[in-house]
Design a protein around this motif. Structure first.
Motif, PDB file in Angstrom:
ATOM      1  N   LEU A 187     102.980   7.860 104.795  1.00  0.00           N
ATOM      2  CA  LEU A 187     102.276   7.579 106.037  1.00  0.00           C
ATOM      3  C   LEU A 187     103.187   6.802 106.982  1.00  0.00           C
ATOM      4  CD1 LEU A 187      98.794   6.545 104.576  1.00  0.00           C
ATOM      5  CD2 LEU A 187      99.485   8.788 105.445  1.00  0.00           C
ATOM      6  N   TYR A 188     102.802   6.788 108.261  1.00  0.00           N
ATOM      7  CA  TYR A 188     103.657   6.247 109.319  1.00  0.00           C
ATOM      8  C   TYR A 188     102.892   5.223 110.153  1.00  0.00           C
ATOM      9  CZ  TYR A 188     105.957  10.611 108.031  1.00  0.00           C
ATOM     10  OH  TYR A 188     106.526  11.632 107.324  1.00  0.00           O
ATOM     11  N   ARG A 189     103.635   4.238 110.632  1.00  0.00           N
ATOM     12  CA  ARG A 189     103.054   3.219 111.506  1.00  0.00           C
ATOM     13  C   ARG A 189     104.045   2.913 112.622  1.00  0.00           C
ATOM     14  NH1 ARG A 189      99.156  -0.556 112.039  1.00  0.00           N
ATOM     15  NH2 ARG A 189      99.727  -2.619 112.840  1.00  0.00           N
ATOM     16  N   GLY A 190     103.585   3.007 113.873  1.00  0.00           N
ATOM     17  CA  GLY A 190     104.423   2.680 115.009  1.00  0.00           C
ATOM     18  C   GLY A 190     104.250   1.238 115.424  1.00  0.00           C
ATOM     19  N   VAL A 191     105.350   0.532 115.635  1.00  0.00           N
ATOM     20  CA  VAL A 191     105.314  -0.866 116.075  1.00  0.00           C
ATOM     21  C   VAL A 191     106.367  -1.073 117.154  1.00  0.00           C
ATOM     22  CG1 VAL A 191     104.496  -1.712 113.836  1.00  0.00           C
ATOM     23  CG2 VAL A 191     106.944  -1.670 114.310  1.00  0.00           C
ATOM     24  N   ASN A 192     106.083  -2.021 118.044  1.00  0.00           N
ATOM     25  CA  ASN A 192     107.068  -2.408 119.055  1.00  0.00           C
ATOM     26  C   ASN A 192     107.845  -3.644 118.639  1.00  0.00           C
ATOM     27  OD1 ASN A 192     106.793  -0.443 121.176  1.00  0.00           O
ATOM     28  ND2 ASN A 192     104.775  -1.316 121.583  1.00  0.00           N
ATOM     29  N   ALA A 193     107.227  -4.473 117.813  1.00  0.00           N
ATOM     30  CA  ALA A 193     107.856  -5.695 117.330  1.00  0.00           C
ATOM     31  C   ALA A 193     107.241  -6.027 115.982  1.00  0.00           C
ATOM     32  CB  ALA A 193     107.650  -6.841 118.318  1.00  0.00           C
ATOM     33  N   PHE A 194     107.822  -7.009 115.310  1.00  0.00           N
ATOM     34  CA  PHE A 194     107.335  -7.399 114.004  1.00  0.00           C
ATOM     35  C   PHE A 194     106.459  -8.639 114.068  1.00  0.00           C
ATOM     36  CE2 PHE A 194     110.593  -4.466 112.815  1.00  0.00           C
ATOM     37  CZ  PHE A 194     110.177  -3.947 111.608  1.00  0.00           C
ATOM     38  N   ASP A 195     105.811  -8.863 115.225  1.00  0.00           N
ATOM     39  CA  ASP A 195     104.971 -10.053 115.385  1.00  0.00           C
ATOM     40  C   ASP A 195     103.844 -10.100 114.358  1.00  0.00           C
ATOM     41  OD1 ASP A 195     106.576 -10.628 117.515  1.00  0.00           O
ATOM     42  OD2 ASP A 195     105.148  -9.969 119.044  1.00  0.00           O
ATOM     43  N   GLU A 196     103.264  -8.931 114.043  1.00  0.00           N
ATOM     44  CA  GLU A 196     102.129  -8.891 113.120  1.00  0.00           C
ATOM     45  C   GLU A 196     102.567  -8.707 111.670  1.00  0.00           C
ATOM     46  OE1 GLU A 196      98.767  -6.531 114.081  1.00  0.00           O
ATOM     47  OE2 GLU A 196      99.069  -6.703 116.245  1.00  0.00           O
ATOM     48  N   HIS A 197     103.854  -8.573 111.433  1.00  0.00           N
ATOM     49  CA  HIS A 197     104.344  -8.310 110.088  1.00  0.00           C
ATOM     50  C   HIS A 197     105.412  -9.329 109.712  1.00  0.00           C
ATOM     51  CE1 HIS A 197     102.142  -4.724 110.795  1.00  0.00           C
ATOM     52  NE2 HIS A 197     103.064  -4.127 111.516  1.00  0.00           N
ATOM     53  N   TRP A 198     105.432  -9.685 108.455  1.00  0.00           N
ATOM     54  CA  TRP A 198     106.456 -10.607 107.958  1.00  0.00           C
ATOM     55  C   TRP A 198     107.538  -9.796 107.268  1.00  0.00           C
ATOM     56  CZ3 TRP A 198     102.758 -14.496 105.060  1.00  0.00           C
ATOM     57  CH2 TRP A 198     101.894 -15.067 106.007  1.00  0.00           C
ATOM     58  N   VAL A 199     108.762  -9.934 107.714  1.00  0.00           N
ATOM     59  CA  VAL A 199     109.875  -9.251 107.078  1.00  0.00           C
ATOM     60  C   VAL A 199     110.317 -10.091 105.885  1.00  0.00           C
ATOM     61  CG1 VAL A 199     112.190  -8.312 107.370  1.00  0.00           C
ATOM     62  CG2 VAL A 199     110.569  -8.247 109.279  1.00  0.00           C
ATOM     63  N   VAL A 200     109.995  -9.626 104.705  1.00  0.00           N
ATOM     64  CA  VAL A 200     110.304 -10.366 103.482  1.00  0.00           C
ATOM     65  C   VAL A 200     111.769 -10.181 103.101  1.00  0.00           C
ATOM     66  CG1 VAL A 200     109.728 -10.615 101.027  1.00  0.00           C
ATOM     67  CG2 VAL A 200     107.927 -10.135 102.700  1.00  0.00           C
ATOM     68  N   GLU A 201     112.250  -8.951 103.251  1.00  0.00           N
ATOM     69  CA  GLU A 201     113.634  -8.655 102.890  1.00  0.00           C
ATOM     70  C   GLU A 201     114.154  -7.544 103.781  1.00  0.00           C
ATOM     71  OE1 GLU A 201     116.266  -7.205  99.001  1.00  0.00           O
ATOM     72  OE2 GLU A 201     114.082  -7.431  98.873  1.00  0.00           O
ATOM     73  N   ARG A 202     115.343  -7.728 104.282  1.00  0.00           N
ATOM     74  CA  ARG A 202     115.977  -6.723 105.132  1.00  0.00           C
ATOM     75  C   ARG A 202     117.250  -6.252 104.450  1.00  0.00           C
ATOM     76  NH1 ARG A 202     114.256  -3.725 109.627  1.00  0.00           N
ATOM     77  NH2 ARG A 202     116.102  -2.915 110.635  1.00  0.00           N
ATOM     78  N   THR A 203     117.242  -5.056 103.850  1.00  0.00           N
ATOM     79  CA  THR A 203     118.396  -4.589 103.095  1.00  0.00           C
ATOM     80  C   THR A 203     119.448  -3.938 103.985  1.00  0.00           C
ATOM     81  OG1 THR A 203     117.186  -2.558 102.607  1.00  0.00           O
ATOM     82  CG2 THR A 203     117.084  -4.321 100.978  1.00  0.00           C
ATOM     83  N   ASP A 204     119.021  -3.223 104.999  1.00  0.00           N
ATOM     84  CA  ASP A 204     119.943  -2.678 105.990  1.00  0.00           C
ATOM     85  C   ASP A 204     119.137  -2.338 107.235  1.00  0.00           C
ATOM     86  OD1 ASP A 204     118.878   0.035 105.818  1.00  0.00           O
ATOM     87  OD2 ASP A 204     120.004   0.249 103.957  1.00  0.00           O
ATOM     88  N   LYS A 205     119.792  -1.692 108.192  1.00  0.00           N
ATOM     89  CA  LYS A 205     119.136  -1.428 109.474  1.00  0.00           C
ATOM     90  C   LYS A 205     117.906  -0.545 109.332  1.00  0.00           C
ATOM     91  CE  LYS A 205     120.131   0.136 114.188  1.00  0.00           C
ATOM     92  NZ  LYS A 205     121.153   0.710 115.098  1.00  0.00           N
ATOM     93  N   HIS A 206     117.876   0.271 108.286  1.00  0.00           N
ATOM     94  CA  HIS A 206     116.801   1.259 108.162  1.00  0.00           C
ATOM     95  C   HIS A 206     115.936   1.053 106.923  1.00  0.00           C
ATOM     96  CE1 HIS A 206     118.153   3.657 111.556  1.00  0.00           C
ATOM     97  NE2 HIS A 206     119.393   3.544 111.102  1.00  0.00           N
ATOM     98  N   ALA A 207     115.964  -0.127 106.342  1.00  0.00           N
ATOM     99  CA  ALA A 207     115.131  -0.377 105.163  1.00  0.00           C
ATOM    100  C   ALA A 207     114.740  -1.842 105.114  1.00  0.00           C
ATOM    101  CB  ALA A 207     115.868   0.014 103.887  1.00  0.00           C
ATOM    102  N   ALA A 208     113.487  -2.097 104.715  1.00  0.00           N
ATOM    103  CA  ALA A 208     113.000  -3.472 104.648  1.00  0.00           C
ATOM    104  C   ALA A 208     111.800  -3.545 103.720  1.00  0.00           C
ATOM    105  CB  ALA A 208     112.604  -3.975 106.039  1.00  0.00           C
ATOM    106  N   VAL A 209     111.533  -4.752 103.257  1.00  0.00           N
ATOM    107  CA  VAL A 209     110.257  -5.064 102.620  1.00  0.00           C
ATOM    108  C   VAL A 209     109.464  -5.881 103.626  1.00  0.00           C
ATOM    109  CG1 VAL A 209     109.078  -6.273 100.757  1.00  0.00           C
ATOM    110  CG2 VAL A 209     111.200  -5.030 100.288  1.00  0.00           C
ATOM    111  N   VAL A 210     108.301  -5.385 104.001  1.00  0.00           N
ATOM    112  CA  VAL A 210     107.500  -5.990 105.055  1.00  0.00           C
ATOM    113  C   VAL A 210     106.122  -6.314 104.504  1.00  0.00           C
ATOM    114  CG1 VAL A 210     106.488  -5.638 107.353  1.00  0.00           C
ATOM    115  CG2 VAL A 210     108.734  -4.685 106.825  1.00  0.00           C
ATOM    116  N   ARG A 211     105.626  -7.500 104.809  1.00  0.00           N
ATOM    117  CA  ARG A 211     104.249  -7.836 104.453  1.00  0.00           C
ATOM    118  C   ARG A 211     103.340  -7.426 105.591  1.00  0.00           C
ATOM    119  NH1 ARG A 211     101.636 -10.498 100.503  1.00  0.00           N
ATOM    120  NH2 ARG A 211      99.505 -11.123 100.962  1.00  0.00           N
ATOM    121  N   LEU A 212     102.532  -6.409 105.352  1.00  0.00           N
ATOM    122  CA  LEU A 212     101.569  -5.926 106.334  1.00  0.00           C
ATOM    123  C   LEU A 212     100.275  -6.726 106.216  1.00  0.00           C
ATOM    124  CD1 LEU A 212     102.107  -2.095 105.820  1.00  0.00           C
ATOM    125  CD2 LEU A 212     103.227  -3.586 107.483  1.00  0.00           C
TER     126      LEU A 212
END
Length: 274
Positions: A187-212
């Motif tokens: 599934l897909y989710r469009g966002v303009n910013a990560f204000d509503e999500h916590w970036v737990v881990e950023r492995t590279d430009k195109h992959a992350a662990v995000v707390r929704l």
């Protein structure tokens, strides 16, 4: 590379819930990697006639009609079934349909707060965002959320019981008709910013662990998600976390943009740019 704030916060969670699974585990990537079925205690046992009736349905459309007829009989959702007061006015009866419609307009409105409160109550996973980030139970953001989730406008007509039945019907329909044999959906989710999500881990430009958030909207169509932001998050969502999806109920009741509502928490996502 674009910079993102990393948050090691785990979020607020209860120690108990009504599904017999640890809230911390439910909100983790570990659950998403190896999910198990989720059932709210007592719902199927207390409504055997509903599931006996559903077993007779030949397809999802027929099952959806049967479910709505049952909900009408139990909760009087049609305007014609609302009780009149002595003054002749119709008494408002809260409906799961109105909550989902309200969510589709604004997930941070009062209807969204009630839905997030139901997830908190049944699954033990608390919201991380409602109008603003919620970081602690003693802050103003939490107070605003609690005030809206307990609004007397919506807390009549056993609204959380209605949502319990919706979830159990959704899970039944997924396994019987919609996605039999599947454990995950992409599934897909469009966002303009990560204000509503916590970036737990950023492995590279195109992959992350995000707390929704504890309840979150996705789309099954990437082109639809494009309309909601310039970043597209792609996630493998366990079917056991899905609360509602477009097509679950008769088309004349609810219309959405290929929308799926799912229990949130930490997800491994790919991040692409429109």
């Amino acid at each position: 590379m674009e910079q993102f704030a990393h948050h090691r916060r785990r979020g607020i969670a209860h120690s108990t819930n009504l599904v017999g699974r640890s809230p911390d585990w439910l909100g983790s990537c570990a659950f998403n990697d190896a999910p198990t079925p989720l059932h709210i205690w007592g719902v199927r046992e207390m409504n055997p006639s509903l599931f006996t009736m559903l077993e007779q349905a030949g397809d999802l459309a027929e099952a959806g009609e049967a479910f709505f007829c049952y909900m009408n009989a139990m909760f009087g959702l049609d305007p014609e079934q609302r009780n009149a007061t002595p003054g002749g006015k119709r008494r408002y009866r809260s409906s799961f349909l109105r909550l989902i419609q309200g969510w589709s307009f604004d997930s941070n409105g009062p209807e969204g707060a009630v839905l997030k409160g139901w997830v908190e109550s049944r699954f033990g996973v608390c919201p991380s965002f409602h109008k603003e980030a919620i970081e602690q139970v003693s802050g103003p953001a939490w107070e605003t959320y609690v005030e809206e989730k307990m609004s007397s406008l919506f807390h009549n007509n056993a609204i959380w019981v209605q949502l319990d039945l919706l979830f159990e019907f959704c899970q039944w329909a997924i396994r019987r008709f919609a996605f039999p044999g599947e454990t995950h959906l992409t599934l897909y989710r469009g966002v303009n910013a990560f204000d509503e999500h916590w970036v737990v881990e950023r492995t590279d430009k195109h992959a992350a662990v995000v707390r929704l958030n504890n309840l979150v909207s996705f789309s099954s169509e990437r082109d639809v998600a494009d309309c909601f932001g310039d970043r597209i998050l792609t996630a493998r969502v366990p079917v056991s976390k899905i609360v509602f999806f477009t097509g679950l109920l008769p088309s004349h009741l609810l219309k959405g943009e290929r929308e799926y509502l799912a229990i949130g928490g930490e997800f491994r996502v790919s991040v692409d740019y429109v």
